[in-house]
Design a protein around this motif. Structure first.
Motif, short mmCIF file in Angstrom:
data_model
loop_
_atom_site.label_atom_id
_atom_site.label_comp_id
_atom_site.label_asym_id
_atom_site.label_seq_id
_atom_site.Cartn_x
_atom_site.Cartn_y
_atom_site.Cartn_z
N CYS A 30 -2.12 24.60 10.24
CA CYS A 30 -3.58 24.54 10.12
C CYS A 30 -4.22 24.19 11.46
CB CYS A 30 -3.94 23.49 9.07
SG CYS A 30 -5.62 23.67 8.49
N VAL A 31 -3.72 23.15 12.10
CA VAL A 31 -4.28 22.67 13.37
C VAL A 31 -4.12 23.73 14.47
CG1 VAL A 31 -3.79 21.01 15.23
CG2 VAL A 31 -4.05 20.21 12.88
N ASN A 32 -2.92 24.31 14.55
CA ASN A 32 -2.66 25.23 15.67
C ASN A 32 -3.24 26.62 15.44
OD1 ASN A 32 -1.27 23.41 17.41
ND2 ASN A 32 0.38 23.41 15.93
N LEU A 33 -3.39 27.01 14.17
CA LEU A 33 -4.08 28.27 13.89
C LEU A 33 -5.57 28.11 14.23
CD1 LEU A 33 -4.30 31.13 12.79
CD2 LEU A 33 -4.44 30.18 10.48
N ALA A 34 -6.13 26.95 13.88
CA ALA A 34 -7.54 26.69 14.21
C ALA A 34 -7.75 26.76 15.73
CB ALA A 34 -7.96 25.31 13.68
N SER B 40 -5.73 13.29 12.99
CA SER B 40 -5.13 12.66 14.17
C SER B 40 -4.54 13.71 15.10
CB SER B 40 -4.08 11.62 13.77
OG SER B 40 -3.09 12.21 12.97
N GLY B 41 -4.06 14.83 14.54
CA GLY B 41 -3.51 15.91 15.35
C GLY B 41 -4.56 16.59 16.22
N MET B 42 -5.83 16.42 15.84
CA MET B 42 -6.92 16.97 16.66
C MET B 42 -7.47 15.91 17.60
SD MET B 42 -7.19 20.12 15.95
CE MET B 42 -8.67 21.01 16.25
N GLY B 43 -6.74 14.78 17.69
CA GLY B 43 -7.12 13.75 18.65
C GLY B 43 -8.25 12.84 18.20
N PRO C 214 -17.29 17.51 16.40
CA PRO C 214 -16.62 18.47 17.28
C PRO C 214 -15.23 17.95 17.66
CG PRO C 214 -18.32 17.26 18.47
CD PRO C 214 -18.39 16.79 17.05
N SER C 215 -14.31 18.86 17.89
CA SER C 215 -12.98 18.44 18.37
C SER C 215 -12.90 18.79 19.85
CB SER C 215 -11.88 19.17 17.59
OG SER C 215 -11.70 20.47 18.09
N THR C 216 -11.82 18.39 20.50
CA THR C 216 -11.67 18.71 21.92
C THR C 216 -11.19 20.14 22.10
OG1 THR C 216 -9.45 17.79 21.79
CG2 THR C 216 -11.16 16.33 22.64
N SER C 217 -10.79 20.77 20.99
CA SER C 217 -10.30 22.15 21.04
C SER C 217 -11.49 23.11 21.09
CB SER C 217 -9.45 22.39 19.79
OG SER C 217 -8.56 23.43 19.99
N PRO C 218 -11.52 24.07 22.01
CA PRO C 218 -12.67 24.97 22.14
C PRO C 218 -13.02 25.67 20.83
CG PRO C 218 -11.01 25.46 23.81
CD PRO C 218 -10.43 24.41 22.94
N ASN C 219 -14.31 25.64 20.49
CA ASN C 219 -14.85 26.33 19.30
C ASN C 219 -14.35 25.79 17.96
OD1 ASN C 219 -16.35 28.20 20.89
ND2 ASN C 219 -14.46 29.35 21.26
N GLY D 96 -2.11 13.70 20.13
CA GLY D 96 -3.41 14.06 19.58
C GLY D 96 -3.90 15.39 20.12
N GLU D 97 -2.93 16.29 20.39
CA GLU D 97 -3.31 17.60 20.96
C GLU D 97 -2.76 18.74 20.13
OE1 GLU D 97 -1.95 17.70 25.03
OE2 GLU D 97 -3.70 16.59 25.75
#
Length: 254
Positions: free
Chosen positions: A20-24, A47-50, A76-81, A226-227
């Motif tokens: 889920c996290v890495n597909l997002a 927590s995986g999204m920091g 918002p997360s630190t991951s773009p978009n 957290g990345e």
């Protein structure tokens, strides 16, 4: 109009949150606007999204209770978009609290009405159970993705999940589709891994994604920082696998 994909399997440890996290994150770097909803009390996607657990004031719990708008729970997360509706351990209580509510299976669907058009994809990380929270996710979703690990008991419980999906289609959400079965934790050196792939492909042919997620140390390490895998090591096998999966989904939904 955003597409809502629930990522579900009542069996734990199949790579659900990782996927889920890495597909997002992968859809985000491919310039799609993504909302990730953490619907698992373990809150690993959060927590995986920091995101620090102790900073969460509102999240999936309040959204399911309908005591706050989904818009207000989004951070918002630190991951773009990629934005996220985080979870907290208090989500454990929601199953009990929703039991007496009218239309209890439709709480998430109602809550997401207002934000659905703000995103290209909304991904829901479901708990490893077939309780009310997962049912809410399946009722709200347009489709469901099922991660299956390439191990001995891979297909155990899959029949039960497919029956649950059938009954959701029949009673609550006739539009619910199966996005696909995702083979995870694949180890090409193991005969068993290859046998599981063959068996799943034989039984479910066109339902299985072409992309297979290989076992990858970097994938396991990323959440402890957290990345996402894209931020942690974009050249790793895990990152390449999830980017391929994201492209496969975009192609399928174009």
């Amino acid at each position: 109009m955003g597409k809502i994909i629930a990522i579900a399997n009542q069996k734990g440890g199949v790579g659900k949150t990782t996927s889920c996290v890495n597909l997002a994150a992968s859809l985000g770097v491919l310039e799609k606007k993504v909302l990730l909803i953490d619907a698992d009390p373990q809150a690993n996607a959060t927590s995986g999204m920091g995101i620090q657990m102790d900073t969460i004031e509102i999240g999936t719990y309040q959204v399911l209770e309908l005591t706050c708008d989904a818009k207000d729970a989004i951070i918002p997360s630190t991951s773009p978009n990629v934005d996220i509706i985080p979870a907290h351990i208090d989500l454990v209580a929601i199953e009990i609290e929703l039991v007496d509510k009218e239309d209890r299976e439709y709480m998430l669907k109602k809550a997401l009405k207002d934000v659905k058009n703000d995103y290209d994809y909304i991904l829901i990380d479901c708990a490893p159970s077939l309780g009310l929270t997962t049912l809410n996710a399946l009722v709200a979703a347009d489709s469901v993705m099922i991660p299956i690990q390439c191990e001995y008991f891979a297909l155990e419980g899959l029949g039960k999940l497919l029956n649950t999906i059938k009954s959701v289609q029949k009673i609550h959400n006739p539009q619910l589709d199966i996005e696909g079965l995702l083979l995870t934790m694949f180890d090409s050196r193991l005969r068993l891994s290859n046998q599981v792939v063959d068996e799943v492909r034989k039984h479910f042919s066109s339902m299985v994604f072409d992309t297979i997620i290989s076992r990858n140390t970097r994938l396991g390490e990323a959440p402890s920082y957290g990345e996402t895998i894209i931020a942690y090591d974009a050249t790793s096998k895990g990152a390449v696998n999830y980017l391929n999966l994201a492209q496969e989904i975009l192609k399928k939904n174009s």
